[in-house]
Motif scaffolding. Structure first.
Motif, PDB file in Angstrom:
ATOM      1  N   LEU A 117      -9.455   9.121   4.779  1.00  0.00           N
ATOM      2  CA  LEU A 117     -10.030   9.471   6.055  1.00  0.00           C
ATOM      3  C   LEU A 117      -9.935   7.964   6.838  1.00  0.00           C
ATOM      4  CD1 LEU A 117     -12.805  12.013   5.492  1.00  0.00           C
ATOM      5  CD2 LEU A 117     -10.931  12.476   6.811  1.00  0.00           C
ATOM      6  N   LEU A 118     -10.481   7.261   6.229  1.00  0.00           N
ATOM      7  CA  LEU A 118     -10.607   5.779   6.833  1.00  0.00           C
ATOM      8  C   LEU A 118      -9.224   5.174   7.288  1.00  0.00           C
ATOM      9  CD1 LEU A 118     -13.223   4.039   4.807  1.00  0.00           C
ATOM     10  CD2 LEU A 118     -13.474   4.906   7.136  1.00  0.00           C
ATOM     11  N   SER A 119      -8.396   5.542   6.177  1.00  0.00           N
ATOM     12  CA  SER A 119      -6.807   5.125   6.506  1.00  0.00           C
ATOM     13  C   SER A 119      -6.131   5.698   7.556  1.00  0.00           C
ATOM     14  CB  SER A 119      -6.043   5.398   5.182  1.00  0.00           C
ATOM     15  OG  SER A 119      -6.414   4.250   4.165  1.00  0.00           O
ATOM     16  N   GLU A 120      -6.428   6.980   7.755  1.00  0.00           N
ATOM     17  CA  GLU A 120      -5.883   7.781   8.821  1.00  0.00           C
ATOM     18  C   GLU A 120      -6.452   7.331  10.222  1.00  0.00           C
ATOM     19  OE1 GLU A 120      -6.919  11.777   7.743  1.00  0.00           O
ATOM     20  OE2 GLU A 120      -5.957  11.778   6.011  1.00  0.00           O
ATOM     21  N   HIS A 121      -7.779   6.696  10.099  1.00  0.00           N
ATOM     22  CA  HIS A 121      -8.217   6.145  11.619  1.00  0.00           C
ATOM     23  C   HIS A 121      -8.156   4.585  11.713  1.00  0.00           C
ATOM     24  CE1 HIS A 121     -10.199  10.231  11.136  1.00  0.00           C
ATOM     25  NE2 HIS A 121     -10.489  10.054  12.449  1.00  0.00           N
ATOM     26  N   GLY A 122      -7.213   4.169  10.798  1.00  0.00           N
ATOM     27  CA  GLY A 122      -6.810   2.680  11.021  1.00  0.00           C
ATOM     28  C   GLY A 122      -7.326   1.583  10.238  1.00  0.00           C
ATOM     29  N   GLN A 182     -13.628  -8.423   3.715  1.00  0.00           N
ATOM     30  CA  GLN A 182     -12.679  -8.817   2.831  1.00  0.00           C
ATOM     31  C   GLN A 182     -12.142  -7.580   2.049  1.00  0.00           C
ATOM     32  OE1 GLN A 182     -15.188 -11.055   3.656  1.00  0.00           O
ATOM     33  NE2 GLN A 182     -13.686 -11.924   4.915  1.00  0.00           N
ATOM     34  N   TYR A 183     -12.982  -6.768   1.698  1.00  0.00           N
ATOM     35  CA  TYR A 183     -12.487  -5.594   0.896  1.00  0.00           C
ATOM     36  C   TYR A 183     -13.304  -4.471   1.234  1.00  0.00           C
ATOM     37  CZ  TYR A 183      -9.770  -3.920  -3.292  1.00  0.00           C
ATOM     38  OH  TYR A 183      -8.853  -3.574  -3.840  1.00  0.00           O
ATOM     39  N   VAL A 184     -12.803  -3.226   0.897  1.00  0.00           N
ATOM     40  CA  VAL A 184     -13.520  -1.970   1.340  1.00  0.00           C
ATOM     41  C   VAL A 184     -13.158  -1.018   0.097  1.00  0.00           C
ATOM     42  CG1 VAL A 184     -13.522  -0.118   3.086  1.00  0.00           C
ATOM     43  CG2 VAL A 184     -13.253  -2.378   3.775  1.00  0.00           C
ATOM     44  N   THR A 191     -10.426  11.038  -1.053  1.00  0.00           N
ATOM     45  CA  THR A 191     -10.559  11.730   0.316  1.00  0.00           C
ATOM     46  C   THR A 191     -11.424  10.944   1.266  1.00  0.00           C
ATOM     47  OG1 THR A 191     -11.026  14.035  -0.891  1.00  0.00           O
ATOM     48  CG2 THR A 191     -11.777  13.760   1.509  1.00  0.00           C
ATOM     49  N   ALA A 192     -12.402  10.032   0.866  1.00  0.00           N
ATOM     50  CA  ALA A 192     -13.121   9.190   1.864  1.00  0.00           C
ATOM     51  C   ALA A 192     -12.313   8.096   2.104  1.00  0.00           C
ATOM     52  CB  ALA A 192     -14.343   8.727   0.926  1.00  0.00           C
ATOM     53  N   LEU A 193     -11.616   7.448   1.374  1.00  0.00           N
ATOM     54  CA  LEU A 193     -10.689   6.289   1.731  1.00  0.00           C
ATOM     55  C   LEU A 193      -9.598   6.945   2.531  1.00  0.00           C
ATOM     56  CD1 LEU A 193     -10.789   3.385   0.988  1.00  0.00           C
ATOM     57  CD2 LEU A 193      -9.213   3.710  -0.704  1.00  0.00           C
ATOM     58  N   PRO A 213      -7.794  -4.605   2.777  1.00  0.00           N
ATOM     59  CA  PRO A 213      -7.556  -4.158   1.455  1.00  0.00           C
ATOM     60  C   PRO A 213      -8.330  -3.307   0.855  1.00  0.00           C
ATOM     61  CG  PRO A 213      -7.419  -6.488   1.598  1.00  0.00           C
ATOM     62  CD  PRO A 213      -7.835  -6.128   2.793  1.00  0.00           C
ATOM     63  N   SER A 214      -8.283  -2.292  -0.038  1.00  0.00           N
ATOM     64  CA  SER A 214      -9.389  -1.243  -0.318  1.00  0.00           C
ATOM     65  C   SER A 214      -8.853  -0.488  -1.679  1.00  0.00           C
ATOM     66  CB  SER A 214      -9.500  -0.156   0.787  1.00  0.00           C
ATOM     67  OG  SER A 214      -8.102   0.647   1.222  1.00  0.00           O
ATOM     68  N   LYS A 215      -9.821   0.299  -2.195  1.00  0.00           N
ATOM     69  CA  LYS A 215      -9.425   1.010  -3.486  1.00  0.00           C
ATOM     70  C   LYS A 215     -10.713   1.945  -3.612  1.00  0.00           C
ATOM     71  CE  LYS A 215     -10.041  -0.766  -7.647  1.00  0.00           C
ATOM     72  NZ  LYS A 215      -9.938  -1.401  -8.858  1.00  0.00           N
ATOM     73  N   VAL A 216     -10.470   2.828  -4.472  1.00  0.00           N
ATOM     74  CA  VAL A 216     -11.406   3.934  -4.806  1.00  0.00           C
ATOM     75  C   VAL A 216     -12.112   3.406  -5.827  1.00  0.00           C
ATOM     76  CG1 VAL A 216     -11.964   6.335  -5.696  1.00  0.00           C
ATOM     77  CG2 VAL A 216     -10.155   5.897  -3.899  1.00  0.00           C
ATOM     78  N   ILE A 217     -13.609   3.381  -5.897  1.00  0.00           N
ATOM     79  CA  ILE A 217     -14.453   3.229  -7.047  1.00  0.00           C
ATOM     80  C   ILE A 217     -15.490   4.412  -7.021  1.00  0.00           C
ATOM     81  CG2 ILE A 217     -16.088   1.518  -8.212  1.00  0.00           C
ATOM     82  CD1 ILE A 217     -14.650  -0.654  -7.189  1.00  0.00           C
ATOM     83  N   SER A 218     -15.647   5.053  -7.950  1.00  0.00           N
ATOM     84  CA  SER A 218     -16.569   6.000  -8.072  1.00  0.00           C
ATOM     85  C   SER A 218     -17.872   5.433  -8.087  1.00  0.00           C
ATOM     86  CB  SER A 218     -16.360   7.011  -9.357  1.00  0.00           C
ATOM     87  OG  SER A 218     -17.418   7.975  -9.536  1.00  0.00           O
TER      88      SER A 218
END
Length: 400
Positions: A169-174, A157-159, A165-167, A178-183
């Motif tokens: 890399l995932l977006s570049e691979h498809g 449901q969410y990533v 950088t990590a996010l 829904p996603s966001k950065v959380i430290s």
């Protein structure tokens, strides 16, 4: 709220993911939530017990053949299904997209549970350096690893990822979930500047008459500690390196120290308890990290929070926290000559150490643990509420 954390890496395993998952579990309990952790056991028996207020369920597993200390559970579908029904969590947070995470993802829809996943992985965490650098196998296997990760995360449901950088890399691979950065965040009340404690340095068997360099990271191949040891053999300023932690590469690294004849410059400290590790960080002149496989380094953030300058490989997410010529220096990954030059420059200049250490404090302030926990609680609450509303709509449609 009722929270279930699913991870293939949890203490007593040593490393970043075990630290993150354990920290979240305990912190959420301390905030008044009920928390269940699903993790591998260290043997053939399933174990359920309370640990620091957390309901921890460990399932029988075996050691992963290519990655010492990583446990692979034996497909416990039925007991996890039973646990999910009993615990009835509002949210399931998966930190490992392999065995236990897969089981949770397969079972969750049937029990109407939302899944959030956090990515901590790179191909270099899953494949050996020899395979990744192979001219024939490297790129296809790296692409295959990303295909699997993205396939897994797109069914959640969410990533989240700990760094942009990590996010990316995932977006570049498809990735399209829904996603966001959380430290991962760190406790800035615990990790903070403080006085040097010579008695701790002496108790750890370290010299007190020369500058101290520290490195805290699992001793494994992808962390490139071999590059750091080569740099230690090349520096001109007399200094001492303290390596904190253990790992499968330790024997090879000890052999490298002997071959380079730098036994008087390097100490292998193994596991160091926090009560000693915090004064050790405060007593060091700089923190170094040559790793080529970190999506976010907790150890580096902890050193920065203690006011230390950092020398890091210009690799993956490390430059998000180490700003070249600001709070430290970046060097070309694998380049021990460049690393040694930066180490000499910092070690020889106490004023530069002080200025860069102050910059580290400014940069790391955005990663305060309290802010991070607030972000998680907000996201969990929103996802659980939205998911419940969607389920109600589905039920109404199904009835009509």
């Amino acid at each position: 709220m009722r929270i279930m954390i699913v991870t293939d890496q949890y203490p007593p395993m040593v490393g970043g993911v075990p630290n993150v998952t354990h920290g979240l579990a305990v912190d959420f309990v301390n905030r008044g939530h009920q928390v269940w952790v699903v993790a591998p056991s260290y043997g053939t028996r399933d174990v359920q017990r309370m640990e620091e207020g957390v309901h921890v369920s460990r399932f029988s597993s075996f050691e992963w053949p290519t990655y010492k200390d990583l446990r692979i559970p034996l497909l416990p579908f039925a007991p996890i299904h039973k646990l999910l029904k009993q615990a009835n969590p509002d949210i399931i947070h998966v930190h490992s997209p392999i065995v236990l995470g897969n089981i949770a993802q397969i079972l969750a829809p049937g029990l109407h549970k939302p899944i959030i996943a956090t990515n901590h992985y790179l191909p270099s965490n899953m494949l050996s350096r020899a395979i990744l650098t192979d001219p024939v196998l490297g790129k296809p296997l790296s692409a295959l690893t990303y295909s699997y990760l993205v396939y897994f995360y797109n069914r959640c449901q969410y990533v989240t990822s700990p760094t942009q950088t990590a996010l990316d890399l995932l977006s570049e691979h498809g990735l399209h979930a829904p996603s966001k950065v959380i430290s991962n965040g760190i406790d800035l009340n615990c990790y903070a500047p403080g006085p040097c404690e010579p008695e701790v340095i002496q108790r750890l068997g370290l010299p007190t008459d020369r500058p101290l360099i520290i490195h805290v990271n699992r001793l494994s191949e992808e962390k490139r500690i071999d590059v750091l040891l080569d740099a230690m053999a090349k520096i001109k300023v007399p200094a001492h390196l303290a390596l904190v932690s253990t790992g499968p590469a330790e024997a090879a690294l000890r052999a490298q120290v002997e071959q380079l004849q730098i036994q008087d410059r390097v100490s292998f400290l193994g596991f160091v308890r926090d009560a000693d590790l915090i004064p050790l960080r405060r007593s060091a002149q700089l923190f170094v990290i040559p790793s080529e496989a970190d999506l976010q380094s907790l150890a580096m953030m902890e050193a920065m929070a203690c006011g230390r300058p950092v020398i890091a490989a210009n690799s993956y997410a490390l430059p998000e926290l180490v700003h070249h010529n600001q709070n430290g220096f970046l060097f070309e990954p694998g380049n021990s000559d460049e690393m040694a030059i930066h180490m000499d420059r910092l070690l020889a200049d106490p004023d530069l150490q002080k200025r860069m250490g102050a910059e580290s404090l400014t940069i790391v302030a955005a990663h305060d643990r309290i802010k991070v926990l607030d972000q998680w609680e907000d996201l969990y609450t929103r996802l659980a509420t939205e998911f419940e509303e969607v389920q109600k709509v589905h039920q109404r449609v199904h009835v009509h």
